[in-house]
Design a protein around this motif. Structure first.
Motif, PDB file in Angstrom:
ATOM      1  N   ALA A 120       7.088 -10.198   1.232  1.00 13.09           N
ATOM      2  CA  ALA A 120       6.669  -9.183   2.196  1.00 13.09           C
ATOM      3  C   ALA A 120       7.589  -7.968   2.152  1.00 13.09           C
ATOM      4  O   ALA A 120       7.134  -6.821   2.257  1.00 13.09           O
ATOM      5  N   ASN A 121       8.893  -8.215   2.001  1.00 11.80           N
ATOM      6  CA  ASN A 121       9.813  -7.085   1.885  1.00 11.80           C
ATOM      7  C   ASN A 121       9.509  -6.251   0.646  1.00 11.80           C
ATOM      8  O   ASN A 121       9.668  -5.026   0.652  1.00 11.80           O
ATOM      9  N   GLY A 122       9.076  -6.922  -0.423  1.00 14.99           N
ATOM     10  CA  GLY A 122       8.710  -6.190  -1.636  1.00 14.99           C
ATOM     11  C   GLY A 122       7.570  -5.219  -1.384  1.00 14.99           C
ATOM     12  O   GLY A 122       7.615  -4.060  -1.821  1.00 14.99           O
TER      13      GLY A 122
ATOM     14  N   ALA B 200       0.745  -0.386   4.185  1.00 16.21           N
ATOM     15  CA  ALA B 200       1.491  -1.392   3.412  1.00 16.21           C
ATOM     16  C   ALA B 200       2.759  -1.796   4.142  1.00 16.21           C
ATOM     17  O   ALA B 200       3.098  -2.988   4.219  1.00 16.21           O
ATOM     18  N   VAL B 201       3.479  -0.818   4.691  1.00 10.68           N
ATOM     19  CA  VAL B 201       4.727  -1.109   5.403  1.00 10.68           C
ATOM     20  C   VAL B 201       4.448  -1.920   6.663  1.00 10.68           C
ATOM     21  O   VAL B 201       5.127  -2.921   6.943  1.00 10.68           O
ATOM     22  N   LEU B 202       3.459  -1.501   7.437  1.00 11.21           N
ATOM     23  CA  LEU B 202       3.142  -2.210   8.680  1.00 11.21           C
ATOM     24  C   LEU B 202       2.636  -3.619   8.405  1.00 11.21           C
ATOM     25  O   LEU B 202       2.993  -4.569   9.110  1.00 11.21           O
ATOM     26  N   ALA B 203       1.804  -3.770   7.370  1.00 14.66           N
ATOM     27  CA  ALA B 203       1.268  -5.096   7.051  1.00 14.66           C
ATOM     28  C   ALA B 203       2.362  -6.042   6.573  1.00 14.66           C
ATOM     29  O   ALA B 203       2.275  -7.253   6.760  1.00 14.66           O
ATOM     30  N   SER B 204       3.403  -5.496   5.958  1.00 15.65           N
ATOM     31  CA  SER B 204       4.511  -6.337   5.489  1.00 15.65           C
ATOM     32  C   SER B 204       5.407  -6.794   6.628  1.00 15.65           C
ATOM     33  O   SER B 204       6.153  -7.765   6.495  1.00 15.65           O
ATOM     34  N   VAL B 205       5.374  -6.062   7.749  1.00 15.86           N
ATOM     35  CA  VAL B 205       6.245  -6.331   8.904  1.00 15.86           C
ATOM     36  C   VAL B 205       7.702  -6.407   8.436  1.00 15.86           C
ATOM     37  O   VAL B 205       8.479  -7.245   8.898  1.00 15.86           O
ATOM     38  N   SER B 206       8.060  -5.554   7.498  1.00 12.57           N
ATOM     39  CA  SER B 206       9.415  -5.545   6.940  1.00 12.57           C
ATOM     40  C   SER B 206      10.304  -4.616   7.747  1.00 12.57           C
ATOM     41  O   SER B 206      10.096  -3.401   7.764  1.00 12.57           O
ATOM     42  N   ARG B 207      11.306  -5.187   8.400  1.00 13.01           N
ATOM     43  CA  ARG B 207      12.218  -4.371   9.206  1.00 13.01           C
ATOM     44  C   ARG B 207      13.017  -3.407   8.347  1.00 13.01           C
ATOM     45  O   ARG B 207      13.221  -2.253   8.714  1.00 13.01           O
TER      46      ARG B 207
END
Length: 465
Positions: A199-201, A233-240
């Motif tokens: 997800a971070n990727g 893409a950023v929101l869907a990844s939920v990557s802080r």
């Protein structure tokens, strides 16, 4: 994702078409191959990834231009530096201390091709005549941003879609593999990972593609569409870390940009900011994002991810160095995890792997690798002054995001897709700095030459009286 014969023929046709009609179009295929299809490959005794084939084709098509660049201390050729470190730490030293394994040479080739991104970036900014290459690269990244944004949006919240996406990108893996399991599909539906297995990727690629598009694409409606897709893409990844990097990059842009650019950004934030916040809070992304950040309410040091990354990881590295002091000089090579899984008998060294990019430079390439990695980024910041003023703020935002990701993750060191997005703009800065410094040197030399050839005034002596 082993390619079928029709898919392989299509890839070969597209590469051949580019070579026939316009080699510049290879820069369109390259980001698409590495950002949308990072798992696409042909297995011929060893995996040959399509993005490696495209990168090799670009290198073969532009080798004269690449080798013709005369580097200087103002712009160090970091691809040559890391190619040397990869050879020493990834081939020569492993052949001394490990059991012989052909996998060593595959890892060496794969890592060497990854650092060609720096060479490509420096080339297209050093050579003013390569405008078509820059244009094709921008459109290739734009197509990639639109695609991964769509993938992230449909993967988030749907186990069925998540499973279907995994079945496409990991279709050649064994049935008991994590990436084709129902468990992974459930995880990826809660934090979308796209084709990156992380997800971070997906979040990192979302941020970096957005920033690169601002630099390379001039068509404003396309830029806006890509920014929206990257945001999905950023929101869907939920990557802080991706969200924090995006916020820090925005601040850096505001600090370094021109006054009119700052004004435009301020208007966007003031006018659209409240509407975007309201839309976010009313979306399905809000609950997952707020839950992730709520883990820091009792202190960031209480977060298990923080502890694993910044405490447990460095402690493992220290233990590995104590057991194998040669890591200080030679590291463990670019991908010890791959060699370990291939049965090279290096479990003790592999235990030192960690998730901090800068520390991973040391783990992979020893003390010289750490110095080179840090120096590369410091020099990139120094090279900002050579950028045209309208690009300075944009590249400051890119560098801010890159530094954030190297501090927060190991993906820039181990993911080819993310390494490409991190090395490419640093190469662009180096190419621009080298061009500017050489132009300045030529101007100074011209001034000195004109002074030497200028005729002296003829003066006669007059007799007194």
């Amino acid at each position: 994702m082993n390619l079928t014969l029709p898919e392989l023929l299509l890839a070969a046709f597209l590469i051949g078409l580019c070579l026939w009609r316009s080699r510049a179009a290879l820069f369109f295929l390259w980001p698409i191959s590495i950002l949308i299809f990072p798992t696409a490959r042909l297995v011929i005794g060893f995996p040959l990834y399509i993005y490696d084939v495209v990168a090799i084709t670009i290198a073969a098509s532009y080798w004269k231009e690449i080798l013709g660049i005369r580097w200087s201390i103002a712009a160090i050729p970091w691809h040559y530096v890391f190619w040397t470190l990869i050879l020493i730490c990834g081939v020569l030293w492993p052949l001394v201390i490990y059991d012989f394994n052909l996998e060593i040479f595959w890892v060496y080739s794969h890592a060497t091709i990854a650092f060609s991104s720096f060479a490509f970036g420096s080339l297209i900014f050093f050579k003013d005549e390569l405008t078509e290459e820059r244009k094709f690269l921008g459109y290739g990244i734009a197509v990639s941003a639109l695609t991964i944004g769509t993938i992230g949006a449909i993967q988030f919240g749907s186990v069925e879609v998540s499973k279907a996406i995994s079945d496409v990108f990991y279709r050649d893996l064994a049935e008991d593999s994590l990436f084709v399991s129902d468990y992974y599909a459930q995880i990826a539906s809660e934090r979308a990972a796209g084709p990156y297995g992380s997800a971070n990727g997906l979040g990192i690629v979302g941020v970096m593609t957005a920033l690169m598009i601002i630099v390379l694409v001039r068509h404003k409606p396309l830029v806006i569409a890509c920014l929206i897709a990257s945001a999905f893409a950023v929101l869907a990844s939920v990557s802080r870390q991706a969200m924090i990097a995006a916020a820090l990059a925005t601040i850096a842009y505001f600090v370094f940009a021109q006054s009119r650019q700052k004004g435009g950004l301020l208007v966007i934030l003031v006018v659209l900011g409240p509407m975007l916040v309201i839309a976010f809070l009313g979306s399905d992304f809000a609950a997952s994002t707020l839950e992730r950040f709520s883990r820091w309410e009792t202190g960031i040091q209480e977060d298990d991810n923080f502890t694993a990354r910044y405490i447990d990881g460095p402690l493992r590295l220290i233990e590995a160095v104590r057991a194998f002091p040669d890591i200080i000089l030679f590291g463990t090579g670019p991908d010890i995890q791959k060699l370990y899984s291939a049965g090279s008998g290096m479990i003790g060294r592999a235990q030192g792997f960690l998730s901090i990019g800068y520390a991973l430079f040391f783990f992979q390439y020893g003390i010289l690798g750490l110095i080179a990695g840090v120096w590369m980024h410091i020099q990139a910041w120094a090279q900002l002054r050579f950028m045209p003023v309208d690009l300075r703020g944009k590249f400051a935002a890119i560098l801010t995001a890159i530094v954030t990701f190297y501090v927060a993750d190991n993906a820039p060191n181990i993911s080819e897709s993310i390494a490409m997005l991190c090395l490419l703009p640093i190469g662009m800065l180096a190419g621009q700095a080298l061009k500017a410094s050489q132009a300045r040197a030529l101007a100074v030399a011209g001034q000195q030459a004109s002074r030497q050839v200028a005729p002296r005034p003829f003066v006669t002596r007059q007799s007194p009286g």
